[in-house]
Design a protein around this motif. Structure first.
Motif, PDB file in Angstrom:
ATOM      1  N   SER A  77       0.841  -1.209   0.000  1.00  0.00           N
ATOM      2  CA  SER A  77       0.000   0.000   0.000  1.00  0.00           C
ATOM      3  C   SER A  77       0.868   1.249   0.000  1.00  0.00           C
ATOM      4  O   SER A  77       2.088   1.191   0.159  1.00  0.00           O
ATOM      5  CB  SER A  77      -0.963   0.020   1.203  1.00  0.00           C
ATOM      6  OG  SER A  77      -0.252   0.124   2.407  1.00  0.00           O
ATOM      7  N   GLY A  78       0.203   2.387  -0.218  1.00  0.00           N
ATOM      8  CA  GLY A  78       0.826   3.703  -0.058  1.00  0.00           C
ATOM      9  C   GLY A  78       2.060   3.928  -0.919  1.00  0.00           C
ATOM     10  O   GLY A  78       2.116   3.551  -2.094  1.00  0.00           O
ATOM     11  N   ILE A  79       3.051   4.552  -0.316  1.00  0.00           N
ATOM     12  CA  ILE A  79       4.272   4.954  -1.019  1.00  0.00           C
ATOM     13  C   ILE A  79       4.986   3.752  -1.630  1.00  0.00           C
ATOM     14  O   ILE A  79       5.438   3.793  -2.782  1.00  0.00           O
ATOM     15  CB  ILE A  79       5.223   5.663  -0.038  1.00  0.00           C
ATOM     16  CG1 ILE A  79       4.609   6.985   0.440  1.00  0.00           C
ATOM     17  CG2 ILE A  79       6.592   5.894  -0.665  1.00  0.00           C
ATOM     18  CD1 ILE A  79       5.403   7.676   1.541  1.00  0.00           C
ATOM     19  N   ASN A  80       5.092   2.688  -0.855  1.00  0.00           N
ATOM     20  CA  ASN A  80       5.857   1.520  -1.336  1.00  0.00           C
ATOM     21  C   ASN A  80       5.172   0.833  -2.509  1.00  0.00           C
ATOM     22  O   ASN A  80       5.838   0.294  -3.400  1.00  0.00           O
ATOM     23  CB  ASN A  80       6.075   0.523  -0.197  1.00  0.00           C
ATOM     24  CG  ASN A  80       6.766   1.150   0.991  1.00  0.00           C
ATOM     25  OD1 ASN A  80       7.802   1.788   0.840  1.00  0.00           O
ATOM     26  ND2 ASN A  80       6.182   0.990   2.172  1.00  0.00           N
ATOM     27  N   LEU A  81       3.845   0.852  -2.509  1.00  0.00           N
ATOM     28  CA  LEU A  81       3.114   0.306  -3.665  1.00  0.00           C
ATOM     29  C   LEU A  81       3.402   1.175  -4.895  1.00  0.00           C
ATOM     30  O   LEU A  81       3.597   0.667  -6.000  1.00  0.00           O
ATOM     31  CB  LEU A  81       1.604   0.239  -3.359  1.00  0.00           C
ATOM     32  CG  LEU A  81       0.680  -0.190  -4.498  1.00  0.00           C
ATOM     33  CD1 LEU A  81       1.078  -1.539  -5.098  1.00  0.00           C
ATOM     34  CD2 LEU A  81      -0.778  -0.245  -4.017  1.00  0.00           C
ATOM     35  N   PRO A 136      10.929  10.686   2.498  1.00  0.00           N
ATOM     36  CA  PRO A 136       9.844  11.402   1.807  1.00  0.00           C
ATOM     37  C   PRO A 136       9.272  12.514   2.680  1.00  0.00           C
ATOM     38  O   PRO A 136       9.266  12.406   3.910  1.00  0.00           O
ATOM     39  CB  PRO A 136       8.765  10.321   1.599  1.00  0.00           C
ATOM     40  CG  PRO A 136       9.391   9.014   1.959  1.00  0.00           C
ATOM     41  CD  PRO A 136      10.514   9.336   2.913  1.00  0.00           C
ATOM     42  N   GLY A 137       8.777  13.559   2.030  1.00  0.00           N
ATOM     43  CA  GLY A 137       7.944  14.535   2.740  1.00  0.00           C
ATOM     44  C   GLY A 137       6.532  13.982   2.783  1.00  0.00           C
ATOM     45  O   GLY A 137       6.317  12.795   2.512  1.00  0.00           O
ATOM     46  N   PRO A 138       5.547  14.823   3.108  1.00  0.00           N
ATOM     47  CA  PRO A 138       4.165  14.339   3.138  1.00  0.00           C
ATOM     48  C   PRO A 138       3.682  13.938   1.738  1.00  0.00           C
ATOM     49  O   PRO A 138       3.812  14.719   0.800  1.00  0.00           O
ATOM     50  CB  PRO A 138       3.369  15.543   3.661  1.00  0.00           C
ATOM     51  CG  PRO A 138       4.292  16.696   3.703  1.00  0.00           C
ATOM     52  CD  PRO A 138       5.688  16.227   3.497  1.00  0.00           C
ATOM     53  N   ILE A 139       3.173  12.729   1.638  1.00  0.00           N
ATOM     54  CA  ILE A 139       2.812  12.168   0.329  1.00  0.00           C
ATOM     55  C   ILE A 139       1.289  12.010   0.218  1.00  0.00           C
ATOM     56  O   ILE A 139       0.653  11.363   1.057  1.00  0.00           O
ATOM     57  CB  ILE A 139       3.519  10.804   0.122  1.00  0.00           C
ATOM     58  CG1 ILE A 139       5.048  10.970   0.192  1.00  0.00           C
ATOM     59  CG2 ILE A 139       3.090  10.179  -1.203  1.00  0.00           C
ATOM     60  CD1 ILE A 139       5.663  11.919  -0.826  1.00  0.00           C
ATOM     61  N   LEU A 140       0.747  12.609  -0.827  1.00  0.00           N
ATOM     62  CA  LEU A 140      -0.706  12.572  -1.064  1.00  0.00           C
ATOM     63  C   LEU A 140      -1.226  11.146  -1.162  1.00  0.00           C
ATOM     64  O   LEU A 140      -0.542  10.263  -1.693  1.00  0.00           O
ATOM     65  CB  LEU A 140      -1.038  13.291  -2.381  1.00  0.00           C
ATOM     66  CG  LEU A 140      -0.978  14.819  -2.347  1.00  0.00           C
ATOM     67  CD1 LEU A 140      -1.118  15.363  -3.766  1.00  0.00           C
ATOM     68  CD2 LEU A 140      -2.060  15.390  -1.436  1.00  0.00           C
ATOM     69  N   GLY A 141      -2.427  10.943  -0.647  1.00  0.00           N
ATOM     70  CA  GLY A 141      -3.079   9.637  -0.798  1.00  0.00           C
ATOM     71  C   GLY A 141      -2.698   8.640   0.277  1.00  0.00           C
ATOM     72  O   GLY A 141      -3.248   7.550   0.313  1.00  0.00           O
ATOM     73  N   THR A 142      -1.753   9.003   1.158  1.00  0.00           N
ATOM     74  CA  THR A 142      -1.394   8.068   2.230  1.00  0.00           C
ATOM     75  C   THR A 142      -2.267   8.365   3.462  1.00  0.00           C
ATOM     76  O   THR A 142      -2.743   9.488   3.640  1.00  0.00           O
ATOM     77  CB  THR A 142       0.093   8.184   2.618  1.00  0.00           C
ATOM     78  OG1 THR A 142       0.349   9.521   3.063  1.00  0.00           O
ATOM     79  CG2 THR A 142       1.000   7.866   1.447  1.00  0.00           C
ATOM     80  N   GLU A 143      -2.410   7.310   4.280  1.00  0.00           N
ATOM     81  CA  GLU A 143      -3.272   7.429   5.457  1.00  0.00           C
ATOM     82  C   GLU A 143      -2.817   8.572   6.373  1.00  0.00           C
ATOM     83  O   GLU A 143      -3.625   9.369   6.844  1.00  0.00           O
ATOM     84  CB  GLU A 143      -3.227   6.093   6.204  1.00  0.00           C
ATOM     85  CG  GLU A 143      -4.404   5.832   7.093  1.00  0.00           C
ATOM     86  CD  GLU A 143      -4.182   4.539   7.879  1.00  0.00           C
ATOM     87  OE1 GLU A 143      -3.992   3.488   7.239  1.00  0.00           O
ATOM     88  OE2 GLU A 143      -4.193   4.617   9.122  1.00  0.00           O
TER      89      GLU A 143
END
Ligand code: NAP
Ligand code: COA
Length: 260
Positions: free
Chosen positions: A13-17, A182-189
């Motif tokens: 999920s998220g960034i790693n996906l 990473p800074g704040p990444i859109l779409g993550t919880e």
């Protein structure tokens, strides 16, 4: 087609996906894994559907070295020896220290810090040597103290040190070890909790030099660069990929560029 094999903890999920999709889209084979096997299979299917690439799903808790070893052995058999290994699995919750039990603190240390070490240590026995690239996903909390994040700050500071020490020890074997912060990444919880509305997002991003939140694709591009032929002399580095967030508050009238 670069033909690499990429193992990604927390790639479900998220960034790693997003990182997994980035590698799959350029023709690399990916293994994504987390604790939840059903979620991992859904993620692998999403990668195959979106990129047309090769994606394998797995399940292992990064706190369990034997489970990681077993999975890496199976995935190496199926996909070939990994050239890139990304330690991205992490756990987080917001709480002041007085609300965090010893087990709460230990849980995040175990997932983020011990988990990163376990993934890299297990990977050492399987990766292509020389030539492999190991990448940890750290966070600004590694160097910036943040209230309600004592457990994450401690864990991610440790992750940065694991990266640097392993870079020193394993460089002679042709293995590079780096991290992306990473800074704040859109779409993550985490970001959706911090800035749920569009207005919140604009307010927060107005303080960042590049005036926007990041995307998982931004982080994927950084990982692809670090593991590419363009990054072969880079090791022991913590690469900030945060739109300049760590530089400090870039808002304020005195920072407005003159119009000409
Ligand atoms: P996320 O969507 O919550 O993904 C976490 C992943 O880790 C999931 O695949 C989860 O799968 C897996 N995971 C959690 N505990 C695990 C365990 N014990 N063993 C194996 N897998 C485990 O996370 P994210 O927000 O995208 O963050 C990804 C990385 O970026 C983290 O390292 C985080 O610290 C870092 N980061 C994030 C941000 C941000 O803006 N979100 C900013 C800076 C840094 P299961 O639940 O199935 O285990
Ligand atoms: N505040 C304070 N303590 C908390 C907490 C919160 N919000 N959430 C969990 N804890 C504590 C629990 O109370 C427990 O301590 P205790 O035994 O003393 O009561 C301890 O943390 C472990 O909780 P548990 O739910 O058993 O852990 P887990 O291993 O199942 O889950 C977490 C780990 C807590 C990190 C969970 O949030 C998780 O799985 N996160 C993965 C996704 C994520 O965090 N993504 C963001 C990535 S940066």
């Amino acid at each position: 087609m670069t033909g690499k094999t990429v193992f990604i903890s927390g790639g479900t999920s998220g960034i790693n996906l997003g990182i997994a999709k980035g590698f799959a889209a350029q023709g690399d084979k990916v293994l994504v894994f987390g604790r939840d096997a059903v979620k991992a299979e859904a993620a692998a299917q999403e990668i195959r559907d979106e990129t047309g690439g090769v994606a394998m799903a797995g399940s292992a808790d990064v706190r369990d070295m034997e489970a990681i070893r077993t999975l890496f052995a199976q995935a190496s058999e199926t996909l070939g020896a990994p050239t890139v290994v990304i330690a991205g699995a992490a756990g987080n919750f917001m709480s002041p220290a007085v609300g965090i039990s010893a087990n709460g603190f230990k849980t995040v240390i175990d997932i983020d810090l011990l988990g990163t070490y376990n993934v890299f240590r297990a990977a050492y026995d399987f990766i292509v040597k020389p030539g492999a690239s190991l990448i940890a996903i750290t966070a600004p909390q590694a160097v910036q103290p943040l209230p309600q994040q004592v457990h994450v700050c401690a864990a991610k500071a440790g992750v940065n040190m694991v990266v640097k020490v392993l870079a020193m020890e394993w460089g002679q074997a042709g293995i590079r070890v780096n991290a992306i912060s990473p800074g704040p990444i859109l779409g993550t919880e985490g970001v959706e909790r911090m800035a749920p509305t569009e207005e919140d997002k604009l307010k927060w991003s107005a303080h960042t030099a590049l005036r926007r939140f990041g995307t998982a694709s931004d982080i994927a591009q950084a990982a692809i660069f670090l593991s590419s032929a363009q990054g072969t002399y880079i090791t022991g580095t913590i690469l900030d990929c945060d739109g300049g967030m760590k530089l400090g508050d870039a808002s304020g009238d005195y920072l407005t560029l003159p119009k000409r």
